[in-house]
Design an enzyme around this catalytic site. Structure first.
Site, PDB file in Angstrom:
ATOM      1  N   ARG A  21      -3.911 108.601 -22.138  1.00 38.89           N
ATOM      2  CA  ARG A  21      -3.067 107.841 -23.064  1.00 38.89           C
ATOM      3  C   ARG A  21      -1.595 107.960 -22.652  1.00 38.89           C
ATOM      4  NH1 ARG A  21       1.413 107.511 -25.986  1.00 38.89           N
ATOM      5  NH2 ARG A  21       1.172 109.719 -26.466  1.00 38.89           N
ATOM      6  N   ASP A  22      -0.996 109.115 -22.868  1.00 35.05           N
ATOM      7  CA  ASP A  22       0.434 109.237 -22.584  1.00 35.05           C
ATOM      8  C   ASP A  22       0.707 109.039 -21.101  1.00 35.05           C
ATOM      9  OD1 ASP A  22       3.076 109.540 -23.176  1.00 35.05           O
ATOM     10  OD2 ASP A  22       3.046 111.719 -23.286  1.00 35.05           O
ATOM     11  N   HIS A 215       3.673 119.343 -27.522  1.00 38.29           N
ATOM     12  CA  HIS A 215       3.610 118.257 -26.533  1.00 38.29           C
ATOM     13  C   HIS A 215       4.885 118.325 -25.697  1.00 38.29           C
ATOM     14  CE1 HIS A 215       2.457 114.121 -25.194  1.00 38.29           C
ATOM     15  NE2 HIS A 215       3.775 114.023 -25.016  1.00 38.29           N
ATOM     16  N   HIS A 217       7.193 117.806 -22.138  1.00 38.03           N
ATOM     17  CA  HIS A 217       7.416 117.046 -20.912  1.00 38.03           C
ATOM     18  C   HIS A 217       8.225 117.910 -19.948  1.00 38.03           C
ATOM     19  CE1 HIS A 217       6.422 112.613 -21.955  1.00 38.03           C
ATOM     20  NE2 HIS A 217       5.662 113.428 -22.654  1.00 38.03           N
ATOM     21  N   CYS A 248       9.033 109.188 -17.920  1.00 35.52           N
ATOM     22  CA  CYS A 248       9.990 109.250 -19.019  1.00 35.52           C
ATOM     23  C   CYS A 248      10.702 107.912 -19.063  1.00 35.52           C
ATOM     24  CB  CYS A 248      10.974 110.389 -18.789  1.00 35.52           C
ATOM     25  SG  CYS A 248      12.242 110.473 -20.068  1.00 35.52           S
TER      26      CYS A 248
END
Lengths: 314, 314
Positions: A21-22, A215, A217, A248
């Site tokens: 998904r992400d 979550h 990054h 990003c």
């Protein structure tokens, strides 16, 4: 919350694959449905149990998620797999509730400016939406977990600082709106380990042993340092993606989600038994290489292999 | 140990640029002497004070260090800069003592097998060599710090496990041989944060406030997580290289030293005032891009920039 197994048992660590998904949210190409099925199967065989598989959005906008129902079925073909899908509004939630997905994630931003920019709603409207999604779930014959992902929880690329008190107030408001759990997202990789530690400690005093998601990054290189700090501060559920797939939107070319393989290595060196066979996960990268040959694959363990020491699984 | 300034004052953090030595050890190309001078000047202007500049080895074997004397002079042209050079034996130390270098690093491996493979000596012979280097220093009219870098202190790519007790015994033997300070090197990136924490705590109880060096590699992705753990456990001197220049002889293609720019970012987010202007350091990467266009430059902050939050310098 029913089901035959408890997806986040106390005393265990859950590493969630969000690459489907992400990861695919920002890539230029995406795998076939068959390849997604294979990706899940290989990681399930390695020991992974949590898969974020797509988003219920109009396929015209996000063709990479047009097969979300099939991918949910692929997850559910494995007896202990736990599938997660995003729903950004009531229509999405209605669609999700027509499937057998076990968890629905709704997103709100800790930054009012980013919430407006991202979903064209005020935070108050988003909280209403969350309450409505919970109501839809309660009125349905399905009982997925409703999880709220709080974006920009460690700072915002639009408005800068996000006060920790405001994050915790939003956490309480999400739970007040009926969410079963929440997650804190460092959407643009602004966090440092101290900030992570402070917020995790506040989450622990808010939730005790109940799970919440971190979550992270790796946009600014501190993804694993932050994961390490979060583990130390009691967090037990982490999102990551195979080969760090993703990016990003605010920093073209930058890395996205923390690298799943490296996160497994980190957790094992810290003495957390992930139950995941690292080498099997590394092998699954071949799917991405084949299906998405133009995407950058990140990760150090895949390059260097595990140590020759017996003690790296501390 | 004399000199007009103390290179590692208590209560401060020292981030040492080792790209000019450890970085260039494994690259295929290297900068001109003028470019090395510029590299040092730009980082000095940014606030860096510690530079490992080369190795006293026969220039036929290591042409990248043929200009080591000029580069030491370049460091010394800056009033508060502290230069470090490697000397692997008495001949190298004699050469180093003919310069005004402020610190000489001698290397020994915590793994007997790696020590044999690397310098064709037993650890006992290497300890003798260290004592001889100290004697040469004492007999000379110069007073550089003698620092012993302990390679493979967290595990060895040849022999696997390295017992923490053995590392601490070697630390004591090095100090017993007359070394002024020691460093622990994770030469192949085997360490995890817990292991770092344990050894740093033992180093703290051994040395109190006196400095020791942590030399971390990012070969397996945990470089900054390990640096974060070392900072938490009291370590205050770290090696790193601009753009993570360097590599790993045992893992072709893998990254080497931790990325200086990202380490600065980490330290600042943790509330350690480095005194270094991060953006100025990032700009110095242009030298590497121009002089070594075929080398991979690593690092996340250089790609993404610092956060828009006011609080990232915690």
């Amino acid at each position: 919350m029913g089901g035959v197994f408890k997806p986040y048992p106390t005393g265990t660590i859950a590493l969630r694959e969000v690459g489907l998904r992400d990861g695919l949210q920002l890539t230029k190409s995406y795998p076939s449905t068959a390849a997604k099925r294979d990706w899940i199967a290989q990681e399930y065989a390695a020991g992974l149990r949590h898969f974020e598989v797509g988003s219920f959005l109009p396929p015209s906008r996000t063709p990479q998620f047009a097969d979300v129902r099939d991918v949910i079925d692929a997850v559910n073909s494995h007896p202990q797999a736990h599938g997660v899908a995003l729903a950004l509004n009531e229509r999405g939630a209605t669609d999700a509730l027509a499937t057998e997905v076990q968890e629905i994630t709704v997103v709100i931003s800790a930054s009012a400016a980013h919430n407006e920019a991202n979903v064209r709603r005020s935070q108050e409207q988003s909280l209403h939406e969350i309450a409505n999604v919970v109501r839809l779930r309660d009125e349905s014959d399905r009982d997925p977990i409703i999880n709220v992902g709080i974006a920009m929880a460690f700072g915002c690329s639009i408005s800068g600082d996000v006060a920790e008190d405001d994050v915790m107030r939003l956490v309480d408001q999400c739970m007040g709106a009926g969410a079963d759990m929440v997650g804190l997202a460092d959407t643009v990789g602004y966090a440092g380990p101290r900030q992570i530690e402070r917020l995790c400690k506040r989450m622990a005093s808010r939730f005790g042993d109940a799970p919440y998601v971190m979550h992270l990054h790796d946009t600014r290189g501190l993804g694993l340092a932050n994961a390490s700090a979060a583990l130390d501060a009691g967090c037990r559920v982490f999102d990551a993606s195979l080969a760090g797939l993703g990016g990003c939107p605010f920093a073209p070319g930058a890395t996205g989600n923390i690298v799943l393989e490296d996160l497994i290595f980190l957790a094992e060196t810290k003495g957390f038994a992930t139950g995941i066979d690292l080498n099997t996960v590394v092998k699954a990268r071949a799917i991405l290489q084949e299906e998405m040959p133009d995407e950058a694959l990140h990760g150090a363990i895949a390059q260097s292999g595990v140590p020759r020491t017996s003690g790296w699984r501390a």
